[in-house]
Structure formats: structure tokens, C-alpha cells
Enzyme design. Sequence first.
Site, PDB file in Angstrom:
ATOM      1  CG  HIS A  63      39.211  25.413 -51.465  1.00  0.00           C
ATOM      2  ND1 HIS A  63      39.434  25.765 -50.149  1.00  0.00           N
ATOM      3  CD2 HIS A  63      39.041  24.177 -51.498  1.00  0.00           C
ATOM      4  CE1 HIS A  63      39.434  24.749 -49.644  1.00  0.00           C
ATOM      5  NE2 HIS A  63      39.223  23.694 -50.245  1.00  0.00           N
ATOM      6  CG  HIS A  65      37.337  20.786 -52.041  1.00  0.00           C
ATOM      7  ND1 HIS A  65      38.791  20.582 -51.609  1.00  0.00           N
ATOM      8  CD2 HIS A  65      36.942  20.423 -53.298  1.00  0.00           C
ATOM      9  CE1 HIS A  65      39.120  20.150 -52.993  1.00  0.00           C
ATOM     10  NE2 HIS A  65      38.118  19.749 -53.739  1.00  0.00           N
ATOM     11  CG  ASP A  67      36.096  20.409 -46.393  1.00  0.00           C
ATOM     12  OD1 ASP A  67      36.169  20.679 -47.628  1.00  0.00           O
ATOM     13  OD2 ASP A  67      37.331  20.462 -45.531  1.00  0.00           O
ATOM     14  CG  HIS A  68      37.062  25.009 -47.048  1.00  0.00           C
ATOM     15  ND1 HIS A  68      37.887  25.593 -46.153  1.00  0.00           N
ATOM     16  CD2 HIS A  68      37.618  23.543 -47.075  1.00  0.00           C
ATOM     17  CE1 HIS A  68      38.938  24.803 -45.949  1.00  0.00           C
ATOM     18  NE2 HIS A  68      38.664  23.454 -46.610  1.00  0.00           N
ATOM     19  CG  HIS A 143      43.463  22.123 -52.172  1.00  0.00           C
ATOM     20  ND1 HIS A 143      44.064  21.109 -51.889  1.00  0.00           N
ATOM     21  CD2 HIS A 143      42.113  21.961 -52.189  1.00  0.00           C
ATOM     22  CE1 HIS A 143      43.488  20.634 -50.790  1.00  0.00           C
ATOM     23  NE2 HIS A 143      42.107  20.680 -51.187  1.00  0.00           N
ATOM     24  CG  ASP A 213      41.668  22.919 -47.746  1.00  0.00           C
ATOM     25  OD1 ASP A 213      41.807  23.015 -46.318  1.00  0.00           O
ATOM     26  OD2 ASP A 213      40.931  22.148 -48.211  1.00  0.00           O
ATOM     27  CG  HIS A 271      42.218  21.551 -43.107  1.00  0.00           C
ATOM     28  ND1 HIS A 271      42.500  20.510 -43.862  1.00  0.00           N
ATOM     29  CD2 HIS A 271      40.923  22.157 -43.790  1.00  0.00           C
ATOM     30  CE1 HIS A 271      41.533  20.239 -44.778  1.00  0.00           C
ATOM     31  NE2 HIS A 271      40.763  21.363 -44.742  1.00  0.00           N
TER      32      HIS A 271
END
Length: 316
Positions: A63, A65, A67-68, A143, A213, A271
Site C-alpha cells: 500500500h 503509506h 513506511d512501505h 487498512h 497493515d 510491524h
Amino acid sequence: MEKFELHILGCGSALPTTRHFATSQVVNLREKLFMIDCGEGAQMQLRRSRLKFSRLNHIFISHLHGDHCFGLLGLISTFGLLGRTADLHIHSPKGLEELFAPLLTFFCKTLAYKVFFHEFETKDPTLIYDDRSVAVTTIPLRHRIPCCGFLFEEKQRPNHIIRDMVDFYKVPVYELNRIKNGADFVTPEGEVIPNHRLTCPSAPARKYAYCSDTIYRPEIVEQIKGVDLLFHEATFAQTEQVRARETHHTTAAQAAQIALNAEVKQLVIGHFSARYEDESVLLNEAAAIFPQTVLARENMCITINNYTDTRDYDPL
């Protein structure tokens, strides 16, 4: 048995800490490398895990976001500095190409290789990659934005030839591929030699499921039933269940319940929220429900061989 390994590059959540890198993993299947998510520091961790950059051709982003995916631009740039010429394929939910196209144009305009973006929907399981070794299917998650996990399913290898029996029946070399794939052998005299006399089964195909997530989602159980290894996010302990629900994350206990219901062979949780300086509280919570649970750690390597083999690599 052919290599099937999971390398943990980062297992932290969105807030940076000195203990963990942002989310990223690499699956090594028969010496082909597949990256899952690419948080900050992924390329540094890739080196520490002693993995060859040149064998990484596909990246799967769960996804959009940061941090990914914040590590993607640096990794793409480094590939260029290393003289890469092979195409790089990035699979993600819709929107990543639109976000990255201007950045690549500005920072990576002299690349000697092409970057291809493959976008997919996240509502239903979808086959997004398939070759002779592995099939990769999305796992719909829930999410705050469109998100999915990934199911890696190894392709079954042909049967193994029993050399003594093949020699005994004087099987010609040109017949061996047919026999490996299940055919019987007919001798020049017309006698049918059944396949089970000439071969033994190869090792069962293995499966790895990645689920990060997501709010607690029992609906995924059927899709991941019986996998050899499940990675599931465990951002919070059960005492923070309300916070987990508000932020669309999962507790360690909930992750373990998913593993138990899906009858997986091994669970690795990660995570982790930055609030936990000692993640043993998460491990203990999960293990009380599903004993075959381990904590993710940076530079951990898990061999997927129908049993657990974990080891760490020292930084270079």
C-alpha cells in the site's frame, strides 16, 4: 530441496526508532529475489543480508503509506549507479506510478534500465505474477487506504527419477522428461512399467503469506489455509485493542488467532509500534494462542522447508 527463504530487512511501523528499520522483506525462491515493501533503509539492509542486487527484478508494494515505499527511489537510483541494465518491475495498488514518475524523471533520468509499474486492485484476490517457479496472488486486507498482502505459492517440482529402476528397464534418455511428469514407460516388448516404479514424489510445494497493515480480518483465513509460513502484522498488544481498531491495525493476539484458525505451520509477527522497547510482550501474547510464533528481527533469515530454521546475519 530448492531454496525458499524469507529475509527480514525491516519490521518496524511508521514512526522511526533506533531499534527497527521500516517494513521491507525479500523472498529468495530458487535464487530469484522478490522484495515485499521497501521502507527507508531497505537498500542498506539488502547489503547486510548479503543478497545480490542483480537478482532482484520484482518489487511488491502492499500500500502507499510512506513506511512501505519511501525506500524505493533510493534503491532505483542505486541500481543505476551499479550499472543495472535488466528491467525492474514494481507491482502496487493504483497511484504509485503517478507519484513516482516526476521523481524518476528528476533524479533518475540517466538510468540504463527501464522501470515498469504494474498496478492492481485490492478488493479481490488477483494473480499478479506467475513464472515456472512461483505464483504470487494478492490477499485483500483492510487498512486506511487500499492495501493487500501477498501469497507466494511455489510450483510443484516434477517427480524424482529412481536411477536404478530407469537403468534396469533401459529407459531411453529422451523418455525421462515424460516420466518425471507422470507418464508410464512402455518397453519395446510392449510391457507397461507404471510410473511409481520409476519415480518418487518431489517435496511438497511450499507457501508463504505476507499480511501487513490491516485491521483484524478473519476473512483471509481460507486463502492462507495451511501455509508453511505466515508473516502477520502485530502492531499492538491486546491492551491497545481500541487503538488498533482506530488505526486499522492488528494486535499480537489477533494475529495469532488468524494463524491458529488458518492452521499455518509457523507465524512470524512484526510491524511493531514504536511504543514497545521490548517486544517480548507481543511474543508472549501471540505464543499463548499459537505457540509456533517468532518475533521478526532485522537480518533474520527464515528457511521455508516445512519446518522452521531461523538465523541472523551479522552486519558487513
